[in-house]
Each structure stands twice: as C-alpha cells, then as structure tokens.
Design an enzyme around this catalytic site. Structure first.
Site, PDB file in Angstrom:
ATOM      1  N   ASN A  10       0.660  -1.324  -0.454  1.00 60.80           N
ATOM      2  CA  ASN A  10       0.147   0.499   0.535  1.00 60.80           C
ATOM      3  C   ASN A  10       1.086   1.335   0.151  1.00 60.80           C
ATOM      4  O   ASN A  10       0.493   2.401  -0.154  1.00 60.80           O
ATOM      5  CB  ASN A  10      -0.749  -0.157   1.449  1.00 60.80           C
ATOM      6  CG  ASN A  10      -0.452  -0.342   2.561  1.00 60.80           C
ATOM      7  OD1 ASN A  10       0.827  -0.228   2.633  1.00 60.80           O
ATOM      8  ND2 ASN A  10      -0.828  -0.034   3.592  1.00 60.80           N
ATOM      9  N   CYS A  11       2.093   1.396  -0.254  1.00 60.90           N
ATOM     10  CA  CYS A  11       3.149   1.961  -0.295  1.00 60.90           C
ATOM     11  C   CYS A  11       2.625   2.813  -2.130  1.00 60.90           C
ATOM     12  O   CYS A  11       2.867   2.222  -2.916  1.00 60.90           O
ATOM     13  CB  CYS A  11       5.034   1.539  -0.260  1.00 60.90           C
ATOM     14  SG  CYS A  11       6.019   2.265  -0.517  1.00 60.90           S
ATOM     15  N   ASP A  12       2.542   4.557  -1.498  1.00 61.83           N
ATOM     16  CA  ASP A  12       2.502   5.239  -2.688  1.00 61.83           C
ATOM     17  C   ASP A  12       3.063   4.781  -3.937  1.00 61.83           C
ATOM     18  O   ASP A  12       3.235   4.976  -5.097  1.00 61.83           O
ATOM     19  CB  ASP A  12       1.977   6.647  -2.521  1.00 61.83           C
ATOM     20  CG  ASP A  12       1.188   6.881  -2.604  1.00 61.83           C
ATOM     21  OD1 ASP A  12      -0.261   6.108  -1.845  1.00 61.83           O
ATOM     22  OD2 ASP A  12       0.819   8.035  -1.652  1.00 61.83           O
ATOM     23  N   LYS A  15       3.002   1.827  -5.605  1.00 57.25           N
ATOM     24  CA  LYS A  15       2.006   1.889  -6.398  1.00 57.25           C
ATOM     25  C   LYS A  15       1.984   2.363  -7.786  1.00 57.25           C
ATOM     26  O   LYS A  15       2.220   1.886  -8.716  1.00 57.25           O
ATOM     27  CB  LYS A  15       0.428   2.598  -6.369  1.00 57.25           C
ATOM     28  CG  LYS A  15       0.178   1.779  -5.388  1.00 57.25           C
ATOM     29  CD  LYS A  15      -0.514   2.918  -4.351  1.00 57.25           C
ATOM     30  CE  LYS A  15      -1.362   1.703  -2.644  1.00 57.25           C
ATOM     31  NZ  LYS A  15      -2.321   2.614  -1.706  1.00 57.25           N
TER      32      LYS A  15
END
Length: 116
Positions: A10-12, A15
């Site tokens: 869930n790290c930007d 992504k």
C-alpha cells in the site's frame, strides 16, 4: 529473467512502480516485506551494493518515530538491525533484476533497466 519487486503493497511509490512495470508489460513477482519479512542475507547484500545510507528510508514515518537514541550513531550494522526489526524502514521499491538491482522508483531509471 526473473524479476522481484520488494516493498509494501500500500505504498504510493510501490503503486507507481507497479503501474509502470505493468504498463510496459514487465512480469515480476512481488515480495511484501511487511507481510513476509526480509532475510538478513538479502538486506546485507543490498547494503553492500548501495550503502546503508541509500537502503535505509530516513524520510518515512517509521524512522521519524524512532527514539532519538536509535537514530544516533548509525552505521551499517545498526541500520541493518533497525530494518530487520521494522522492514518499513527499507527504501522502496527494491527491484531485483537478478544481475543487478534498482533502488526506489524513477521512470527514467526503469526505462534504462528495460530498454525497448
């Protein structure tokens, strides 16, 4: 070529890197080191290749929340111990191409790693 991306799902930045790889048709395995951890041997090899200053993510909230005593007198051994205890402190993503690695995500670095 077997490619593994190490990071946290869930790290930007992860992504963005995943979107880039998928958009360029690059197959890869994803290793979530928050869920699956990271082994000392891999972490030590990354530190040897790039230096602990590059591998340790000092900009993240996990590092910033550490007690001051943990942040002082950092060296490779102390940084490795911190990252093993809290893998969120490892710079993301770490893209393992087999023969070499790419730390972090910059489109131009990925373009250089996957020409054509």
């Amino acid at each position: 070529m077997s490619i593994t991306m190490y990071g946290i799902k869930n790290c930007d930045t992860i992504k963005k890197a995943r979107t880039w790889l998928e958009g360029h048709g690059v197959d890869y395995d994803f290793h979530d080191y928050k869920a699956a951890g990271i082994d000392r041997k891999s972490l030590e090899s990354w530190v040897k290749e790039f230096g602990w200053e590059t591998v340790l993510n000092r900009a993240g909230t996990t590092f910033k929340k550490l007690p001051d005593a943990d942040k002082q007198d950092l060296d490779a051994d102390k940084a490795i111990a911190l990252m093993l205890a809290q893998p969120s402190m490892i710079k993301r993503p770490m893209l393992d191409l087999g023969s070499r690695r790419v730390v972090g995500f910059k489109p131009e670095a990925y373009e250089a790693a996957f020409p054509g």
